[in-house]
Design an enzyme around this catalytic site. Structure first.
Site, PDB file in Angstrom:
ATOM      1  N   LYS A  24       0.953  -1.243  -0.050  1.00  0.00           N
ATOM      2  CA  LYS A  24      -0.016  -0.089   0.001  1.00  0.00           C
ATOM      3  C   LYS A  24       0.721   1.217  -0.011  1.00  0.00           C
ATOM      4  O   LYS A  24       0.263   2.289  -0.623  1.00  0.00           O
ATOM      5  CB  LYS A  24      -0.796   0.067   1.315  1.00  0.00           C
ATOM      6  CG  LYS A  24      -1.932   1.102   1.434  1.00  0.00           C
ATOM      7  CD  LYS A  24      -2.711   0.930   2.773  1.00  0.00           C
ATOM      8  CE  LYS A  24      -3.635   1.921   2.715  1.00  0.00           C
ATOM      9  NZ  LYS A  24      -4.586   1.567   4.029  1.00  0.00           N
ATOM     10  N   THR A  29       4.909  -4.302  10.807  1.00  0.00           N
ATOM     11  CA  THR A  29       6.121  -4.638  11.304  1.00  0.00           C
ATOM     12  C   THR A  29       7.546  -4.065  11.558  1.00  0.00           C
ATOM     13  O   THR A  29       8.011  -4.169  12.572  1.00  0.00           O
ATOM     14  CB  THR A  29       6.464  -5.809   9.906  1.00  0.00           C
ATOM     15  OG1 THR A  29       5.361  -6.697   9.812  1.00  0.00           O
ATOM     16  CG2 THR A  29       7.930  -6.378  10.170  1.00  0.00           C
ATOM     17  N   GLU A  43       9.077 -10.555  28.482  1.00  0.00           N
ATOM     18  CA  GLU A  43       7.759  -9.476  28.389  1.00  0.00           C
ATOM     19  C   GLU A  43       6.713 -10.256  29.276  1.00  0.00           C
ATOM     20  O   GLU A  43       6.690 -11.207  29.623  1.00  0.00           O
ATOM     21  CB  GLU A  43       7.425  -9.313  27.064  1.00  0.00           C
ATOM     22  CG  GLU A  43       8.445  -8.473  26.197  1.00  0.00           C
ATOM     23  CD  GLU A  43       8.162  -8.166  24.764  1.00  0.00           C
ATOM     24  OE1 GLU A  43       7.166  -8.514  24.445  1.00  0.00           O
ATOM     25  OE2 GLU A  43       9.110  -7.989  24.321  1.00  0.00           O
ATOM     26  N   ASP A  59      -7.766  -3.033   5.484  1.00  0.00           N
ATOM     27  CA  ASP A  59      -8.418  -3.321   4.297  1.00  0.00           C
ATOM     28  C   ASP A  59      -8.505  -4.569   3.857  1.00  0.00           C
ATOM     29  O   ASP A  59      -9.469  -4.952   3.264  1.00  0.00           O
ATOM     30  CB  ASP A  59      -6.933  -2.583   3.327  1.00  0.00           C
ATOM     31  CG  ASP A  59      -6.733  -1.224   3.463  1.00  0.00           C
ATOM     32  OD1 ASP A  59      -7.711  -0.499   4.292  1.00  0.00           O
ATOM     33  OD2 ASP A  59      -5.525  -0.749   3.298  1.00  0.00           O
ATOM     34  N   HIS A  88      -2.463  -1.754  23.889  1.00  0.00           N
ATOM     35  CA  HIS A  88      -1.354  -1.679  24.506  1.00  0.00           C
ATOM     36  C   HIS A  88      -1.174  -0.764  25.818  1.00  0.00           C
ATOM     37  O   HIS A  88      -1.790   0.147  25.634  1.00  0.00           O
ATOM     38  CB  HIS A  88      -0.124  -1.409  23.633  1.00  0.00           C
ATOM     39  CG  HIS A  88       1.110  -1.989  23.968  1.00  0.00           C
ATOM     40  ND1 HIS A  88       1.939  -1.165  25.242  1.00  0.00           N
ATOM     41  CD2 HIS A  88       2.031  -2.804  23.523  1.00  0.00           C
ATOM     42  CE1 HIS A  88       3.185  -1.868  25.244  1.00  0.00           C
ATOM     43  NE2 HIS A  88       3.344  -2.940  24.444  1.00  0.00           N
ATOM     44  N   ARG A 148      -1.235  -8.682  29.023  1.00  0.00           N
ATOM     45  CA  ARG A 148      -1.390  -6.968  28.454  1.00  0.00           C
ATOM     46  C   ARG A 148      -2.701  -6.667  28.638  1.00  0.00           C
ATOM     47  O   ARG A 148      -2.781  -5.672  28.836  1.00  0.00           O
ATOM     48  CB  ARG A 148      -1.237  -7.212  27.003  1.00  0.00           C
ATOM     49  CG  ARG A 148      -0.897  -5.884  26.396  1.00  0.00           C
ATOM     50  CD  ARG A 148      -0.290  -5.933  25.179  1.00  0.00           C
ATOM     51  NE  ARG A 148       1.251  -6.234  24.885  1.00  0.00           N
ATOM     52  CZ  ARG A 148       1.820  -6.620  23.858  1.00  0.00           C
ATOM     53  NH1 ARG A 148       1.132  -6.558  22.737  1.00  0.00           N
ATOM     54  NH2 ARG A 148       3.033  -6.754  23.912  1.00  0.00           N
ATOM     55  N   HIS A 157      -3.607  -1.341  19.664  1.00  0.00           N
ATOM     56  CA  HIS A 157      -2.186  -1.768  18.834  1.00  0.00           C
ATOM     57  C   HIS A 157      -2.278  -3.061  18.226  1.00  0.00           C
ATOM     58  O   HIS A 157      -1.433  -3.122  17.110  1.00  0.00           O
ATOM     59  CB  HIS A 157      -1.447  -2.354  20.424  1.00  0.00           C
ATOM     60  CG  HIS A 157       0.040  -2.755  20.065  1.00  0.00           C
ATOM     61  ND1 HIS A 157       0.848  -2.008  19.668  1.00  0.00           N
ATOM     62  CD2 HIS A 157       0.589  -4.138  20.404  1.00  0.00           C
ATOM     63  CE1 HIS A 157       1.999  -2.896  19.561  1.00  0.00           C
ATOM     64  NE2 HIS A 157       1.740  -4.049  20.032  1.00  0.00           N
ATOM     65  N   ARG A 199      -3.541 -11.570  22.754  1.00  0.00           N
ATOM     66  CA  ARG A 199      -2.497 -12.109  22.423  1.00  0.00           C
ATOM     67  C   ARG A 199      -1.101 -12.034  23.289  1.00  0.00           C
ATOM     68  O   ARG A 199      -0.989 -10.847  24.067  1.00  0.00           O
ATOM     69  CB  ARG A 199      -1.907 -11.291  21.048  1.00  0.00           C
ATOM     70  CG  ARG A 199      -0.465 -11.901  20.520  1.00  0.00           C
ATOM     71  CD  ARG A 199      -0.230 -11.024  19.073  1.00  0.00           C
ATOM     72  NE  ARG A 199      -0.136  -9.655  19.441  1.00  0.00           N
ATOM     73  CZ  ARG A 199       1.079  -8.852  19.715  1.00  0.00           C
ATOM     74  NH1 ARG A 199       2.115  -9.635  20.018  1.00  0.00           N
ATOM     75  NH2 ARG A 199       0.878  -7.746  19.730  1.00  0.00           N
TER      76      ARG A 199
HETATM   77  C1  SIN Z   1       6.049  -4.429  22.596  1.00  0.00           C
HETATM   78  O1  SIN Z   1       7.241  -4.255  22.279  1.00  0.00           O
HETATM   79  O2  SIN Z   1       5.702  -4.056  23.618  1.00  0.00           O
HETATM   80  C2  SIN Z   1       5.091  -4.928  21.590  1.00  0.00           C
HETATM   81  C3  SIN Z   1       5.327  -6.316  21.572  1.00  0.00           C
HETATM   82  C4  SIN Z   1       4.059  -6.839  20.855  1.00  0.00           C
HETATM   83  O3  SIN Z   1       3.504  -6.268  20.613  1.00  0.00           O
HETATM   84  O4  SIN Z   1       4.133  -8.121  20.855  1.00  0.00           O
END
Ligand code: SIN
Length: 508
Positions: free
Chosen positions: A32, A40, A110, A204, A225, A269, A330, A365
């Site tokens: 696009k 990404t 994380e 889209d 997020h 999250r 996010h 996720r």
């Molecule tokens: C982040 O770096 O906090 C995002 C990582 C993710 O969305 O998996």
């Protein structure tokens, strides 16, 4: 060999284009914007895979299932975690230089991961490093690349997808025919007023697939997020910062997350995002603070060079003082429903990456599983296209999970859609907390709008945003129980299931 049309230039589309070319197919790749633009490129934290001796695919599986709030598909998650390590090795072969320390690959922690297993590159520039390596790889292949070219609609003949209508840089709509169309168009964060996503993320692929008659699912599950910088553009402040020890403070300087969850800042999250949202409301809208000062100036600059620049540009010295943060849209857990090989419910149409709903994310996720999902399922999709004699696993989506079925038909009357107002509406009524009253109000307002003919990028995007907003509201109204990222304040049974925390699993 097949003519393969890949739509999207993030990790999923690039991966599919490279692997399809290597398999001998004739490949056209449509993006696009410029080739590297998309979600990404902005991924910071990294990519999760069970690659270290103290880890296992079992642990990665359990963490993914737990974060998904009971709705992740265990079969799909098994595929993700089992094939993930090989796809990360592929990335290294493609030239991604993941960060290394004295003892080999560095790894981060994380939220909701029971082990440090997140590979990163350039500190906090993992997505950019992956994009760079894959763009270089695709440019070395005989792939026809059309940049600044947007998907308008899919071409369907006798129930088969046989191509796509594309809006090119000249402003003309052209039709491309293909044996297989691979949607890799990414997410839809621009549905919401505040997002970490770039401007191209307007859903889209999901909207076009739905208009073509494909099954879509789980659209009520938008991941917010917890820590976008509370500054114009709400730039992402990676969860990896909390993984390295940063904590969240309220306006009184108090660490409040431990009151809600023993995992504190590293709870899943959805839990952290809602806590940040609630606390901010409780303190009259003042943002919550992320305190990363304990990491020290040198470590912040070494480990998070991109964020260091972002914080400074916004006028904050995060080595000296906590910075204000706010939740922002996010990631889309839902999308075009696929089987384990990227097949959608429409023959000829495949979907990979964020546009797809493979089932691996459930209702929330697990951090850093998205790049992995894109690589794993793009790889499988190309193998399925190549071995077209492989048995098709039907897309099994229960009716009550399908978002396309409610009353979402586009209206032909009404006033033209106002994008700013749509984004504000979605943020206020379909955001981190929802209830029937707000969803009904959103639905009524959306019904009053109509999309204009898609004659340019703006009008084509607005049509997609309107379709997707209606679908999302319908899905959110249909799911009356709170689950994961879909939180209804009018749900009398707020907790759907208790799943053991990592600590409880250790103890068992
Ligand atoms: C982040 O770096 O906090 C995002 C990582 C993710 O969305 O998996």
């Amino acid at each position: 060999m097949a003519r393969v049309l890949v739509i999207g230039g993030g990790i999923a589309g690039l991966w599919a284009a490279v692997k399809a070319t290597d398999a001998g197919h004739t490949v056209e790749l449509v993006t696009k914007a410029e080739l590297a633009e998309g979600n990404t490129r902005y991924a910071q934290g990294g990519i999760a895979a069970a690659l270290f001796p103290d880890d296992s695919t079992e642990r990665h599986f359990a963490d993914t299932i737990e974060a998904g709030a009971g709705l992740a598909d265990p079969v799909a998650v098994r595929v993700l975690v089992d094939e993930g390590p090989d796809r990360v090795r592929d990335l290294i072969r493609f030239g991604v230089a993941f960060d290394r320390g004295e003892s080999g690959l560095e790894r981060g922690l994380e939220a909701a991961h029971s082990r440090a297993r997140i590979l990163h590159a350039g500190g906090d520039a993992t997505g950019a490093a992956i994009e760079h390596a894959l763009v270089a790889t695709v440019r070395r292949r005989a792939v026809a690349i059309d940049e600044q070219t947007m998907l308008v609609d899919l071409v369907v003949e006798t129930g088969h997808v046989v191509g796509a209508r594309l809006l090119g840089p000249s402003g003309a709509v052209v039709e491309r025919r293909a044996d297989a169309v691979v949607l890799a168009t990414g997410g839809s964060g621009c549905l919401f007023r505040h997002t970490t996503n770039p401007a191209v993320a307007t859903g889209d692929g999901v909207a076009a697939a739905w208009r073509a008659g494909a099954r879509v699912a789980d659209l009520e599950f938008t991941q917010f997020h917890p820590t976008a910088l509370a500054a114009p553009g709400t730039p992402l402040i990676s969860e990896a910062v909390r993984g390295e020890g940063a904590v969240l403070l309220d306006a009184g300087g108090r660490r409040f997350l431990l009151d809600l969850d023993p995992r504190g800042e590293l709870a899943p999250r959805d839990v952290v995002a809602r806590a940040v949202w609630r606390r901010s409301l409780e303190q009259g809208g003042a943002p919550v603070l992320l305190d990363a000062t304990s990491l020290g100036r040198a470590e912040l600059a070494r480990r998070f060079p991109g964020l260091d620049t972002v914080a400074r540009a916004a006028g904050f010295d995060w080595a000296r003082e906590p910075i204000p943060v706010t939740p922002a849209a996010h990631y889309a857990m839902g999308g075009v429903a696929t089987d384990l090989d990227g097949r959608t419910s429409l023959p000829g149409l495949f979907a990979v990456g964020e546009v797809a709903r493979t089932g691996v994310h459930g209702a929330n996720r697990l951090a850093s599983n998205s790049l992995l999902e894109a690589a794993v399922f793009a790889d499988r999709t190309v193998r399925a296209i190549t071995a077209s004699e492989a048995p098709v696993r039907q897309v099994l989506i229960a009716d009550d999970e399908a978002a396309g079925s409610p009353d979402t038909a586009a209206v032909v009357h009404g006033v033209p859609v106002d994008r700013d107002e749509l984004q504000a509406l979605m943020w206020s009524h379909v955001g981190l907390e929802r209830d029937e009253e707000g969803l009904a109000a959103a639905s009524a307002r959306l019904d009053a709008w109509r999309a204009l003919e898609p004659v340019d990028r703006r009008s084509a995007e607005d049509r997609n945003l309107l379709d997707l907003a209606r679908l999302t509201v319908a899905a959110a109204r249909a799911r009356r129980a709170s689950c994961g990222a879909h939180f209804r304040t009018d749900d009398p049974n707020l907790v759907v299931a208790h799943l053991p925390t990592p600590l409880e699993r250790e103890a068992a």
